[in-house]
Design a protein around this motif. Structure first.
Motif, PDB file in Angstrom:
ATOM      1  N   TYR A 152       0.839  -1.200   0.000  1.00 56.59           N
ATOM      2  CA  TYR A 152       0.000   0.000   0.000  1.00 56.59           C
ATOM      3  C   TYR A 152       0.875   1.252   0.000  1.00 56.59           C
ATOM      4  O   TYR A 152       0.562   2.241  -0.662  1.00 56.59           O
ATOM      5  CB  TYR A 152      -0.937   0.037   1.202  1.00 56.59           C
ATOM      6  CG  TYR A 152      -2.234  -0.695   0.992  1.00 56.59           C
ATOM      7  CD1 TYR A 152      -3.133  -0.278   0.029  1.00 56.59           C
ATOM      8  CD2 TYR A 152      -2.582  -1.787   1.781  1.00 56.59           C
ATOM      9  CE1 TYR A 152      -4.332  -0.937  -0.161  1.00 56.59           C
ATOM     10  CE2 TYR A 152      -3.771  -2.451   1.591  1.00 56.59           C
ATOM     11  CZ  TYR A 152      -4.648  -2.022   0.625  1.00 56.59           C
ATOM     12  OH  TYR A 152      -5.833  -2.674   0.430  1.00 56.59           O
ATOM     13  N   ASP A 166      -9.266  -1.690  -3.390  1.00 56.06           N
ATOM     14  CA  ASP A 166      -9.506  -1.798  -1.950  1.00 56.06           C
ATOM     15  C   ASP A 166      -9.402  -0.459  -1.229  1.00 56.06           C
ATOM     16  O   ASP A 166      -9.458  -0.424  -0.003  1.00 56.06           O
ATOM     17  CB  ASP A 166      -8.504  -2.779  -1.330  1.00 56.06           C
ATOM     18  CG  ASP A 166      -8.699  -4.192  -1.845  1.00 56.06           C
ATOM     19  OD1 ASP A 166      -9.859  -4.569  -2.088  1.00 56.06           O
ATOM     20  OD2 ASP A 166      -7.702  -4.912  -2.010  1.00 56.06           O
ATOM     21  N   LEU A 167      -9.256   0.613  -1.956  1.00 51.57           N
ATOM     22  CA  LEU A 167      -9.138   1.931  -1.335  1.00 51.57           C
ATOM     23  C   LEU A 167     -10.509   2.476  -0.962  1.00 51.57           C
ATOM     24  O   LEU A 167     -11.480   2.267  -1.679  1.00 51.57           O
ATOM     25  CB  LEU A 167      -8.439   2.908  -2.278  1.00 51.57           C
ATOM     26  CG  LEU A 167      -7.002   2.585  -2.624  1.00 51.57           C
ATOM     27  CD1 LEU A 167      -6.460   3.618  -3.586  1.00 51.57           C
ATOM     28  CD2 LEU A 167      -6.143   2.500  -1.390  1.00 51.57           C
ATOM     29  N   PRO A 168     -10.589   3.211   0.149  1.00 51.45           N
ATOM     30  CA  PRO A 168     -11.874   3.788   0.566  1.00 51.45           C
ATOM     31  C   PRO A 168     -12.164   5.097  -0.169  1.00 51.45           C
ATOM     32  O   PRO A 168     -11.944   6.185   0.350  1.00 51.45           O
ATOM     33  CB  PRO A 168     -11.674   4.019   2.066  1.00 51.45           C
ATOM     34  CG  PRO A 168     -10.205   4.262   2.201  1.00 51.45           C
ATOM     35  CD  PRO A 168      -9.547   3.407   1.160  1.00 51.45           C
ATOM     36  N   GLY A 210      -5.763   7.495   0.459  1.00 47.74           N
ATOM     37  CA  GLY A 210      -6.284   6.154   0.718  1.00 47.74           C
ATOM     38  C   GLY A 210      -5.188   5.116   0.832  1.00 47.74           C
ATOM     39  O   GLY A 210      -5.220   4.249   1.717  1.00 47.74           O
ATOM     40  N   TYR A 211      -4.202   5.181  -0.050  1.00 45.48           N
ATOM     41  CA  TYR A 211      -3.069   4.256   0.029  1.00 45.48           C
ATOM     42  C   TYR A 211      -2.324   4.420   1.351  1.00 45.48           C
ATOM     43  O   TYR A 211      -2.002   3.431   2.026  1.00 45.48           O
ATOM     44  CB  TYR A 211      -2.092   4.495  -1.123  1.00 45.48           C
ATOM     45  CG  TYR A 211      -2.384   3.705  -2.379  1.00 45.48           C
ATOM     46  CD1 TYR A 211      -2.412   2.314  -2.369  1.00 45.48           C
ATOM     47  CD2 TYR A 211      -2.595   4.345  -3.588  1.00 45.48           C
ATOM     48  CE1 TYR A 211      -2.666   1.595  -3.522  1.00 45.48           C
ATOM     49  CE2 TYR A 211      -2.845   3.626  -4.748  1.00 45.48           C
ATOM     50  CZ  TYR A 211      -2.871   2.253  -4.703  1.00 45.48           C
ATOM     51  OH  TYR A 211      -3.114   1.537  -5.843  1.00 45.48           O
ATOM     52  N   GLN A 238      -3.425   5.713   4.198  1.00 47.24           N
ATOM     53  CA  GLN A 238      -4.256   5.299   5.332  1.00 47.24           C
ATOM     54  C   GLN A 238      -4.303   3.774   5.452  1.00 47.24           C
ATOM     55  O   GLN A 238      -4.202   3.236   6.549  1.00 47.24           O
ATOM     56  CB  GLN A 238      -5.672   5.877   5.190  1.00 47.24           C
ATOM     57  CG  GLN A 238      -6.561   5.584   6.375  1.00 47.24           C
ATOM     58  CD  GLN A 238      -6.030   6.224   7.645  1.00 47.24           C
ATOM     59  OE1 GLN A 238      -5.639   7.388   7.649  1.00 47.24           O
ATOM     60  NE2 GLN A 238      -5.997   5.459   8.724  1.00 47.24           N
ATOM     61  N   ASN A 239      -4.462   3.083   4.335  1.00 44.63           N
ATOM     62  CA  ASN A 239      -4.487   1.625   4.377  1.00 44.63           C
ATOM     63  C   ASN A 239      -3.142   1.055   4.798  1.00 44.63           C
ATOM     64  O   ASN A 239      -3.089   0.040   5.496  1.00 44.63           O
ATOM     65  CB  ASN A 239      -4.908   1.054   3.022  1.00 44.63           C
ATOM     66  CG  ASN A 239      -6.405   1.124   2.819  1.00 44.63           C
ATOM     67  OD1 ASN A 239      -7.133   1.605   3.677  1.00 44.63           O
ATOM     68  ND2 ASN A 239      -6.873   0.658   1.685  1.00 44.63           N
ATOM     69  N   ASN A 261      -2.995   1.450   8.518  1.00 42.77           N
ATOM     70  CA  ASN A 261      -3.914   0.491   9.145  1.00 42.77           C
ATOM     71  C   ASN A 261      -3.306  -0.912   9.169  1.00 42.77           C
ATOM     72  O   ASN A 261      -3.430  -1.632  10.171  1.00 42.77           O
ATOM     73  CB  ASN A 261      -5.246   0.465   8.408  1.00 42.77           C
ATOM     74  CG  ASN A 261      -6.077   1.706   8.657  1.00 42.77           C
ATOM     75  OD1 ASN A 261      -5.812   2.464   9.581  1.00 42.77           O
ATOM     76  ND2 ASN A 261      -7.066   1.923   7.818  1.00 42.77           N
ATOM     77  N   CYS A 262      -2.666  -1.308   8.081  1.00 43.93           N
ATOM     78  CA  CYS A 262      -2.027  -2.630   8.049  1.00 43.93           C
ATOM     79  C   CYS A 262      -0.898  -2.720   9.064  1.00 43.93           C
ATOM     80  O   CYS A 262      -0.735  -3.739   9.739  1.00 43.93           O
ATOM     81  CB  CYS A 262      -1.499  -2.935   6.648  1.00 43.93           C
ATOM     82  SG  CYS A 262      -2.776  -3.329   5.454  1.00 43.93           S
TER      83      CYS A 262
END
Length: 100
Positions: A32, A42-44, A64-65, A67-68, A71-72
């Protein structure tokens, strides 16, 4: 003071799942972070308002990248905590079975 709350099989399962989760989520976070195209779906991204310019769309994709990725990595750190707890339980269970 023995603080055993799970048995040897459950603690071993927790160890294996934790190692797997750490590896997988760390790699996904890296992918990501480098903005792998395969993960674009898979991005929000909100779809109801639309994007007025291409710059707005690119900015939202980059956010989005990132943030994901974060999160990971946070989830991988939670798996590290699970690994430590499972490892402690596995050690406690093996220590008590060896001393018998």
């Amino acid at each position: 003071m023995a603080c055993k709350f799970c048995g040897p099989k459950l603690s071993l399962c927790g160890l294996i799942l934790s190692v797997w989760g750490i590896i997988q989520l760390t790699l996904m976070g890296v992918f990501y972070y480098i903005e792998a195209v395969a993960l674009l779906e898979d991005l929000p991204l909100e779809e109801e308002g639309g994007h007025h310019t291409i710059e707005q769309f690119i900015h939202k994709v980059e956010v989005g990248y990132n943030q994901n990725a974060y999160n990971c990595w946070i989830a991988a750190l939670l798996y590290v905590i699970t690994l430590v707890i499972s490892g402690h339980q596995f050690w406690m269970n093996n220590r008590s079975s060896v001393s018998m």
